[in-house]
Design an enzyme around this catalytic site. Structure first.
Site, short mmCIF file in Angstrom:
data_model
loop_
_atom_site.label_atom_id
_atom_site.label_comp_id
_atom_site.label_asym_id
_atom_site.label_seq_id
_atom_site.Cartn_x
_atom_site.Cartn_y
_atom_site.Cartn_z
N GLU A 79 0.83 -1.21 0.00
CA GLU A 79 0.00 0.00 0.00
C GLU A 79 0.87 1.26 0.00
O GLU A 79 0.49 2.29 -0.56
CB GLU A 79 -0.96 0.01 1.20
CG GLU A 79 -1.93 -1.17 1.26
CD GLU A 79 -2.78 -1.36 0.00
OE1 GLU A 79 -3.03 -0.36 -0.71
OE2 GLU A 79 -3.15 -2.51 -0.30
N HIS A 108 1.66 2.21 -3.51
CA HIS A 108 0.56 2.99 -4.09
C HIS A 108 0.62 4.44 -3.58
O HIS A 108 0.44 5.40 -4.35
CB HIS A 108 -0.80 2.39 -3.67
CG HIS A 108 -1.20 1.15 -4.42
ND1 HIS A 108 -1.29 1.11 -5.79
CD2 HIS A 108 -1.56 -0.08 -3.98
CE1 HIS A 108 -1.70 -0.10 -6.17
NE2 HIS A 108 -1.86 -0.86 -5.09
#
EC number: 3.4.17.19
Lengths: 501, 501
Positions: free
Chosen positions: B269, B272
């Site tokens: 994550e 991202h």
């Protein structure tokens, strides 16, 4: 096929206001997030998001067709809550359209500048730095007040008050405040004498670890009736109650040095939260379903904080909860000592730290000064002097500096003129409502002593929360207590708690 | 007085899209709050808020004047990023206007119904209960795909893919997936043989208290370059990366049974998040400033998770961090053992738990099936059988039930057809970009071994993040790596990591 509606204009308005309410709800979440969760670097993006939603909401409220629809709806067969809702839609529309976009813009800009200057001025305890920016805010506020006064048919100060307390009457405030100004000084004098004879209360000693305080706060909220499936408790520098009725966001602040003020802060915000949560589900999204105004809102926080939870009955219950939370031991934790702590009275400088006896005097001063500033009878540069003179006059103390004087509250610097009276009107309403509730159901107080607030809530729900904006503040108070707002119950309460027995 | 703009239509469009972006940012915060903070009872109010903002955003994007402005802007002198921005505005407008409001409504309703049915079906491992609702979703998706295909001049599946990966080519996917389908089974066979000879790795033993995991996660995020003044880490059941570039909200899940998968989830994550955060500030609020598509987005998460952080160099660094966080002791915490844990390969049933060798086979199966479902070549009722046959064919295992088979992913049931290929295209892009980065700056890998990601980020910022949507995925990859997207770097990476040395 459905029959044609007999109220097409009201139908269209209601759909529009539901949309508006959803946007305002979203703005509420964004604002909560900004204060509770947002990392500092997110500020610009958030400002953009909130400003955009604010503009959209304003456009929805002020679109040309809204005026036409309001006119058409006036001729439609609306009764009961729908008629009340139309009245509230009209009121919101009148406030929103009274000001030009240019003036709204200028006020937002001037307030932001003045608020920033105020933070610096307060830190340096120097009024000079904020004098110019405040003057500009007041100039624009005067312009806005005149514009709203014309549209609403009110005098300028009343037009500003109406933003916070719809239908609030300046004459009524003058009468009530005169009564308080006459009655409070002798009460204060007597309370202080009595207090001096009794000596200082003991303070419970710690440690007061934050997790234990958090647990106690949640327990107290649940005791009062807060539903955690429809709300949260979080921590911020300045406690507040935000969110929407089905998702109420309460915040508080914990200090490791003690639990005394933190607990009452949580109770205060929980009072606000219970009001929001008690608004009727069937009117969600409509103006008639919103809280009536700041007077009743503050009455609900103060009813919990001052009336119910500073009662000897609840403080006995709190004593047990606090002992259990912190492993407290000794006489400092006794109900009788907690009672002395929580009813301590003082001629202080700071409004937000004031007890319930002196608090109205702080508000009377601010109301007097803001009316004079708005009318142009008091020059901005003369504010510090007028403030200090007023403090001597009303409270008998002189602030040692402007930080503890005219720089202590954000309100004026942020463009909020006409808000202050609602604090004290709320305190009066709280006393009046609590007296009526306990007269209607004498078992309420004893139940509170057992940590059972269901009887109190059972009275507040239909008599206050459930009315939402379907009636005026005075109509709600009269129906609930038999009389419009007065100072009698409040003064009787002070005498009973602080001077009797 | 300012001179008249030579690009009035583009100016107006840019202002409109900035407004749209602010609403979408607000929707992002509301969605994050719903998944991370909102009490369960707030769901209905939140749905109302999000739906209202969604409608407003759609109205802003599809208003009749937008088409006229886009036409007018095409004749204006726009170059560089403004020309790219116009292309992106056109693309978004085309997608939004291709479908009637009735179809959008019907899809939202059918997806919601199907998602609910899917949750029940998955819990009972019974496809029968979701067969009807999924059929309806697919029927509407087919209709939407045709409508978009006509407007975009693409075949229906490509029109759906374009929603997630603008400009994505079905022929390219076919070619790459054929290459992987041929190359991966022998690689997998060889890896499994080699792994069997080596025996199982040791698992570090706990305790792994959540506060220690939280601290480790934050340390790792900071190591990778996550800026906590512009983002947060919170905990949810399903990890995700949300928010906006200046306020990135990462979530993860911690299990007290171990840190191994939680750590890689956070790293994924964070990949991202670093992409979002690296989008150029000067294009904020404009389509050209947004992430290019799901292929590059997934490439950034997988570049961190698979390429950089499963490298022996970083795992040696992680070994030290993990030992310190949990007081770990013994050979299970050694870099060599962590390496065996983090490169363990298995013929599994579940895509989200798959290793990097088998993952593409899961995606190839889903892509094949969703294309057949969309074309009507596969009946919905035949999905479970086709799924299991495909698993036997591609991975050599048969799911014991539909929960571990065709009910495992939410995508189709939620109306997302055309998304799956981006996972594997992202994995290919990640390998290609990491190879180019480390070729351009050979010191990157050694720096990562010291927990220094600044060199890697210094390459990614200009070559990937900073390009945002100013060029196509293939243009960005070609400029950065010398070639459009291919499978070569990925297959070479697998052989090097799993079979060499």
């Amino acid at each position: 096929m459905t029959a044609a509606s007999a109220t097409p204009a009201a139908d269209a308005l209601e759909a529009r206001f539901r949309r508006l309410s959803a946007i305002e709800g979203a703005l509420g979440v964004l604002s909560w997030d900004r204060l509770v969760m947002m990392p500092p670097g997110g500020g610009d993006a958030r400002a953009e998001q909130s400003a955009t939603l604010g503009v959209l909401a304003h456009e929805i409220l002020t679109a040309p067709e809204v005026g036409d629809l309001l006119e058409a709806a006036a001729a439609e067969p609306l009764a009961g809550w729908r008629a009340a809702n139309l009245r509230e839609m009209k009121r919101r529309h009148a406030h929103a359209t009274a000001l030009s976009s240019a003036l709204v813009d200028a006020m937002a800009r001037a307030s932001a500048k003045s608020e920033t200057a105020w933070r610096a001025a307060r830190a340096e305890s120097s009024f000079a730095g904020v004098r110019g920016p405040l003057g500009e805010v007041l100039r624009l506020t005067r312009e806005a007040a005149s514009a709203k006064a014309e549209v609403l048919g009110l005098e300028p100060y009343a037009a500003l008050l109406d933003q916070y307390e719809p239908g609030g009457s300046v004459a009524r405030i003058e009468g009530l405040f005169a009564e308080l100004e006459a009655a409070l000084p002798p009460i204060l004098e007597a309370v202080l004498e009595r207090q001096a004879r009794a000596g200082d209360p003991e303070m419970p000693t710690g440690p007061f670890p934050v997790p234990a305080q958090r647990g106690l706060a949640r327990d107290i909220m649940a005791t009062l009736g807060f539903d955690f499936t429809h709300g949260r408790l979080d921590e911020t520098l300045h406690p507040f109650c935000g969110g929407v009725p089905d998702d109420v966001r309460v915040t508080t602040r914990f200090s490791e040095s003690g639990f005394v003020s933190g607990v009452m802060g949580v109770i205060h915000e929980t009072g606000h939260a219970l009001y929001e949560r008690g608004l009727p589900a069937e009117w969600r999204g409509l103006p008639v379903g919103e809280a009536r105004g700041m007077v009743l809102h503050e009455s609900q926080s103060l009813l919990m904080e001052m009336q119910a939870c500073r009662s000897p009955e609840f403080l006995a219950h709190l004593s047990g909860m606090a002992r259990a939370a912190f492993g407290g031991d000794g006489s400092a934790w006794d109900p009788s000592n907690l009672r002395r702590i929580y009813t301590h009275v003082e001629r202080g400088f700071i409004r937000v730290e004031a007890d319930e006896v002196t608090y109205p005097l702080h508000v009377i001063l601010r109301t007097r000064l803001e009316r004079a500033l708005l009318a142009g009878d008091l020059a901005v540069g003369d504010l510090p002097g007028a403030w200090n003179a007023g403090m001597r006059d009303l409270l008998g103390v002189t602030p040692p500096d402007d930080t503890r004087g005219c720089l202590q509250d954000i309100h004026w610097y942020d463009g909020a003129v006409g808000y202050f009276p609602t604090y004290t009107l709320g305190a009066l309403a709280a006393a009046q409502l609590f007296a009526a509730a306990t007269a209607a159901d004498p078992a309420i107080v004893e139940a509170i002593g057992r940590g059972d607030f269901t009887r109190l809530l059972a009275w507040l729900r239909p008599n206050v929360h459930g009315k939402a904006s379907s009636a005026t503040t005075d109509e709600i108070l009269t129906a609930a207590t038999g009389a419009p707002l007065g100072a009698g119950a409040f003064l009787a309460h002070l005498k009973r708690r602080y001077l009797d027995g």
